[in-house]
Design a protein around this motif. Structure first.
Motif, PDB file in Angstrom:
ATOM      1  N   GLY A 242     -44.825  62.879  79.882  1.00 30.22           N
ATOM      2  CA  GLY A 242     -44.411  62.118  78.700  1.00 30.22           C
ATOM      3  C   GLY A 242     -45.259  60.881  78.491  1.00 30.22           C
ATOM      4  N   LEU A 243     -45.115  60.317  77.287  1.00 30.94           N
ATOM      5  CA  LEU A 243     -45.925  59.174  76.871  1.00 30.94           C
ATOM      6  C   LEU A 243     -45.294  57.830  77.202  1.00 30.94           C
ATOM      7  CD1 LEU A 243     -47.148  60.491  73.400  1.00 30.94           C
ATOM      8  CD2 LEU A 243     -48.478  60.334  75.510  1.00 30.94           C
ATOM      9  N   GLY A 244     -44.136  57.835  77.829  1.00 34.67           N
ATOM     10  CA  GLY A 244     -43.573  56.593  78.326  1.00 34.67           C
ATOM     11  C   GLY A 244     -43.069  55.637  77.271  1.00 34.67           C
ATOM     12  N   GLY A 245     -42.344  56.156  76.287  1.00 36.88           N
ATOM     13  CA  GLY A 245     -41.746  55.285  75.280  1.00 36.88           C
ATOM     14  C   GLY A 245     -42.643  54.998  74.103  1.00 36.88           C
ATOM     15  N   ALA A 246     -43.365  56.002  73.627  1.00 33.65           N
ATOM     16  CA  ALA A 246     -44.305  55.826  72.521  1.00 33.65           C
ATOM     17  C   ALA A 246     -43.571  55.598  71.195  1.00 33.65           C
ATOM     18  CB  ALA A 246     -45.205  57.056  72.403  1.00 33.65           C
TER      19      ALA A 246
ATOM     20  N   SER B 232     -35.215  69.102  61.478  1.00 30.99           N
ATOM     21  CA  SER B 232     -33.889  68.500  61.533  1.00 30.99           C
ATOM     22  C   SER B 232     -33.971  67.302  62.462  1.00 30.99           C
ATOM     23  CB  SER B 232     -32.841  69.490  62.057  1.00 30.99           C
ATOM     24  OG  SER B 232     -33.048  69.752  63.435  1.00 30.99           O
ATOM     25  N   PRO B 233     -33.062  66.330  62.327  1.00 27.96           N
ATOM     26  CA  PRO B 233     -33.070  65.215  63.279  1.00 27.96           C
ATOM     27  C   PRO B 233     -32.921  65.691  64.714  1.00 27.96           C
ATOM     28  CG  PRO B 233     -31.678  64.699  61.387  1.00 27.96           C
ATOM     29  CD  PRO B 233     -32.054  66.139  61.264  1.00 27.96           C
ATOM     30  N   GLU B 234     -32.120  66.709  64.927  1.00 29.04           N
ATOM     31  CA  GLU B 234     -31.879  67.192  66.282  1.00 29.04           C
ATOM     32  C   GLU B 234     -33.144  67.795  66.903  1.00 29.04           C
ATOM     33  OE1 GLU B 234     -28.396  66.486  64.085  1.00 29.04           O
ATOM     34  OE2 GLU B 234     -29.976  67.938  63.611  1.00 29.04           O
TER      35      GLU B 234
ATOM     36  N   MET C   9     -41.482  56.966  63.219  1.00 27.82           N
ATOM     37  CA  MET C   9     -41.443  56.379  61.887  1.00 27.82           C
ATOM     38  C   MET C   9     -41.564  57.520  60.874  1.00 27.82           C
ATOM     39  SD  MET C   9     -41.222  53.447  63.203  1.00 27.82           S
ATOM     40  CE  MET C   9     -41.173  52.409  61.763  1.00 27.82           C
ATOM     41  N   LEU C  10     -40.446  57.888  60.278  1.00 24.98           N
ATOM     42  CA  LEU C  10     -40.392  59.069  59.419  1.00 24.98           C
ATOM     43  C   LEU C  10     -41.009  58.797  58.046  1.00 24.98           C
ATOM     44  CD1 LEU C  10     -36.763  60.282  60.185  1.00 24.98           C
ATOM     45  CD2 LEU C  10     -38.909  61.122  61.182  1.00 24.98           C
TER      46      LEU C  10
ATOM     47  N   PRO D 172     -29.713  54.956  65.848  1.00 24.31           N
ATOM     48  CA  PRO D 172     -30.301  53.617  65.964  1.00 24.31           C
ATOM     49  C   PRO D 172     -31.409  53.561  67.018  1.00 24.31           C
ATOM     50  CG  PRO D 172     -27.901  53.503  65.912  1.00 24.31           C
ATOM     51  CD  PRO D 172     -28.259  54.948  66.047  1.00 24.31           C
ATOM     52  N   GLY D 173     -32.529  53.004  66.600  1.00 23.44           N
ATOM     53  CA  GLY D 173     -33.653  52.836  67.502  1.00 23.44           C
ATOM     54  C   GLY D 173     -34.551  54.043  67.641  1.00 23.44           C
ATOM     55  N   ARG D 174     -34.103  55.213  67.224  1.00 20.60           N
ATOM     56  CA  ARG D 174     -34.898  56.421  67.407  1.00 20.60           C
ATOM     57  C   ARG D 174     -35.777  56.728  66.203  1.00 20.60           C
ATOM     58  NH1 ARG D 174     -33.862  59.662  71.607  1.00 20.60           N
ATOM     59  NH2 ARG D 174     -36.133  59.821  71.436  1.00 20.60           N
ATOM     60  N   PHE D 175     -35.364  56.316  65.029  1.00 24.06           N
ATOM     61  CA  PHE D 175     -36.146  56.590  63.831  1.00 24.06           C
ATOM     62  C   PHE D 175     -36.327  55.320  63.009  1.00 24.06           C
ATOM     63  CE2 PHE D 175     -34.017  60.804  64.419  1.00 24.06           C
ATOM     64  CZ  PHE D 175     -35.165  61.557  64.681  1.00 24.06           C
ATOM     65  N   GLY D 176     -37.496  55.196  62.407  1.00 24.31           N
ATOM     66  CA  GLY D 176     -37.747  54.219  61.368  1.00 24.31           C
ATOM     67  C   GLY D 176     -38.092  54.962  60.094  1.00 24.31           C
ATOM     68  N   LEU D 177     -38.398  54.228  59.022  1.00 21.49           N
ATOM     69  CA  LEU D 177     -38.665  54.858  57.732  1.00 21.49           C
ATOM     70  C   LEU D 177     -39.875  54.220  57.070  1.00 21.49           C
ATOM     71  CD1 LEU D 177     -37.882  56.711  55.328  1.00 21.49           C
ATOM     72  CD2 LEU D 177     -36.453  54.815  54.493  1.00 21.49           C
ATOM     73  N   LEU D 178     -40.803  55.072  56.660  1.00 19.94           N
ATOM     74  CA  LEU D 178     -41.895  54.685  55.770  1.00 19.94           C
ATOM     75  C   LEU D 178     -41.596  55.324  54.424  1.00 19.94           C
ATOM     76  CD1 LEU D 178     -44.951  55.166  58.175  1.00 19.94           C
ATOM     77  CD2 LEU D 178     -43.645  53.083  57.697  1.00 19.94           C
ATOM     78  N   ALA D 179     -41.240  54.492  53.464  1.00 27.03           N
ATOM     79  CA  ALA D 179     -40.680  54.978  52.206  1.00 27.03           C
ATOM     80  C   ALA D 179     -41.750  55.577  51.290  1.00 27.03           C
ATOM     81  CB  ALA D 179     -39.969  53.830  51.486  1.00 27.03           C
ATOM     82  N   SER D 180     -41.304  56.500  50.459  1.00 26.05           N
ATOM     83  CA  SER D 180     -42.158  57.116  49.437  1.00 26.05           C
ATOM     84  C   SER D 180     -42.008  56.371  48.121  1.00 26.05           C
ATOM     85  CB  SER D 180     -41.767  58.585  49.244  1.00 26.05           C
ATOM     86  OG  SER D 180     -41.946  59.323  50.430  1.00 26.05           O
ATOM     87  N   LEU D 181     -43.092  56.295  47.360  1.00 25.00           N
ATOM     88  CA  LEU D 181     -43.089  55.613  46.069  1.00 25.00           C
ATOM     89  C   LEU D 181     -43.469  56.600  44.964  1.00 25.00           C
ATOM     90  CD1 LEU D 181     -44.888  52.262  47.000  1.00 25.00           C
ATOM     91  CD2 LEU D 181     -42.444  52.807  47.087  1.00 25.00           C
TER      92      LEU D 181
END
Length: 321
Positions: free
Chosen positions: A10-14, A48-50, A65-66, A100-109
């Motif tokens: 594993g990447l150790g918390g990438a 899926s998130p899962e 970062m989704l 919480p903490g597992r996903f972030g968001l890069l929004a679409s425009l």
């Protein structure tokens, strides 16, 4: 690469800055618009998130970062684009809130409508709490350095926004892709074309607070940087191309080894590198083997690998360790 994957711990918390999501509503929108094989790919991949979390756990990714991949939300009329952007951004924010903490968001425009894009930018950042935005390299053949996008660039700069650049098919893509999916070759050239224009038209100089992330280990930029700089000088364009490129950020999504990453490191320092999986368009087994190769590479020392996998992203997004 297979041997590296076999011993991979594993990447150790990438932090994965180049990870995509496909909600049921976005899949329906793609199918309805005729994008059942987006950019010539065989199919719309499952997500899926899962399943994403399972792969993240297997590869040692703490946070993804989704973002919505090409063709983004820029199909249909202006109202449809704006509505789809709001839908996918709201759904992406909901996924992040549920984990919480597992996903972030890069929004679409909803570009190329700049006024609608500005409205969605404000909503995504101020209401949904998005971590940044994703911009396609071109919108109906118009690239991001075009004067028409200046109001958006000014606002992105004012906010100090993280912008993931993402390739999409060029206007002539179906003719130049040689019958293969456009991501194979055309995506890399479109990223290179878009970044070259941003630099040569001084967008990166005028708006230095925009934190651009260039995908796929810089695409063709590492091997073309000196050529672009030479042509800039010959044409009388007083732009320090190499300095501008060194000021950008670069994810290593895709096949960064054994050649692309060393070429990129000849252009930029390790403090400009970011991890990216490109999942689900890159299938899970390949994501794992590519991550294992990055973990095992001797192109970076231990400190450089830490910067690439998590340190640089934590500084870029301001996320706690």
């Amino acid at each position: 690469m297979a041997a590296a994957a076999q011993d991979f711990a594993g990447l150790g918390g990438a932090i994965d800055v180049h990870a995509h999501y496909i909600t049921p509503s976005y899949r329906r929108a793609l199918v309805a618009a005729g994008h059942t094989r987006p950019d010539g790919m065989p199919a719309i991949p499952e997500w899926s998130p899962e399943s994403a979390l399972a792969l993240m756990d297997a590869t040692g990714v703490a946070t993804a970062m989704l973002s919505v991949s090409s063709p983004g939300v820029s199909f249909g009329d202006a109202a449809a684009r704006a509505a789809l952007a709001r839908t996918v951004n709201t759904e992406g924010a909901a996924v992040a809130a549920e984990h919480p903490g597992r996903f972030g968001l890069l929004a679409s425009l909803p570009l190329p409508d700049v006024r609608a894009a500005l409205a969605e930018l404000g909503y995504a950042l101020d209401v949904l709490g998005a971590d940044g935005v994703i911009l396609l390299t071109n919108y109906s053949g118009v690239y991001l350095g075009d004067d028409g996008f200046e109001p958006l660039m000014a606002e992105l700069d004012r906010r100090g926004t993280v912008v993931l650049l993402h390739p999409t098919s060029p206007a002539c893509g179906e003719r130049t892709a040689l019958g293969f999916p456009r991501p194979m070759v055309e995506f890399l050239f479109d990223s290179t074309r878009a970044v070259a224009e941003l630099v040569l038209r001084r967008v990166t100089e005028r708006y230095p607070r925009i934190r651009f992330v260039v995908p796929h280990a810089g695409a063709a930029l590492p091997v073309m940087a000196d050529r672009i700089a030479a042509f800039a000088r010959m044409s009388g364009t007083d732009v320090d191309v190499l300095a501008a490129l060194r000021g950008l950020h670069y994810d290593v999504a895709g096949a960064a080894l054994p050649r692309a990453l060393p070429a990129l490191l000849a252009l930029v320092a390790p403090d400009r590198l970011l991890y990216g999986s490109d999942h689900p368009f890159t299938p899970a087994p390949l994501v794992t083997s590519l991550a294992a190769a990055l973990a095992a590479t001797d192109a970076l020392d231990a400190a450089g690998k830490h910067m690439m996998t998590s340190g640089n992203a934590r500084a870029l997004f301001g996320r706690p360790a």
